[in-house]
Write a protein that holds these residues in place. Structure first.
Motif: not given
Length: 220
Positions: A15-17, A124-128
């Motif tokens: 996915g995006r991440f 992921p909202e904190h760790d790109m």
């Protein structure tokens, strides 16, 4: 592609991440085996990642056929399908992967992932993906992109600079980085100055241009 700089990594879920992570790892010279069950996704990314496979990562036989058991490090980047995320993580643990990273979408999800074998849980909202790529592929303990071309990293001191006062180390001239702070085992971070001497076991905060910080953090 850049020269390989670290152990190969399996990335499950594109996915995006997961895509961001796999592409950044590849850019940094890390060999990647990326796995997703959606042919459209794998076809889109084919040629941009070292190896890519269309397969069901919740199927142990599929993982074995892809040679996942031979990898030291793996990342489960599956998105909102919590059941698949948990099952894939448990299979990696069963394969005795030494270093398992897993994406979580909630605190409870993360707690479950830790219990079934994930060594590191990321949100992921904190760790790109780019930040996690630095942590997965190198010696950095933490990493933050402060600006487009400027970064701050937490890492261990290179052996050649242990016991040398920072004022005589020529670090800024040689590597273009500045050691901002130092943390001895069991103590808090303190600001570094010209008289500061690094010791084995210390943790340091290093700032500088992104590529210079990356280079410095890879020193043994």
């Amino acid at each position: 592609m850049a020269e390989q700089t670290s152990n190969p990594v399996v990335v499950i879920g594109l996915g995006r991440f997961g895509s961001s992570l796999a592409l950044e790892l590849t850019r940094r010279g890390t060999e990647v085996l990326a796995i997703d069950h959606r042919p459209k996704i794998t076809q889109t990314l084919a040629g941009q990642i070292t190896q890519i496979a269309t397969a069901d990562a919740t199927d142990m036989e599929a993982l074995r056929q892809l040679g996942v058991a031979d990898f030291y490090r793996a990342v489960v980047a599956i998105g909102s399908d919590i059941e698949a995320s948990i099952l894939a993580t448990s299979l990696l643990a069963e394969l005795e992967i030494n270093d398992i990273w897993a994406k979580a979408i909630s605190t409870q999800h993360g707690r479950i992932l830790s219990r079934i074998g994930a060594h590191h849980v990321v949100f992921p909202e904190h760790d790109m993906g780019e930040r996690v790529a630095h942590l997965v592929s190198g010696r950095m303990l933490d990493y933050m992109q402060v600006d487009e071309n400027f970064a701050l990293a937490k890492t261990k001191p290179p052996k050649d600079y242990v016991g040398v006062p920072l004022g005589r180390s020529n670090l800024r001239r040689k590597y273009g980085v500045t050691i901002v702070a130092v943390k001895a085992p069991g103590e808090e971070f303190t600001y570094a100055d010209a008289e500061t001497e690094l010791s084995y076991g210390d943790v340091i905060l290093v700032s500088g241009r992104t590529e210079q910080v990356e280079r410095f953090a890879e020193l043994p």
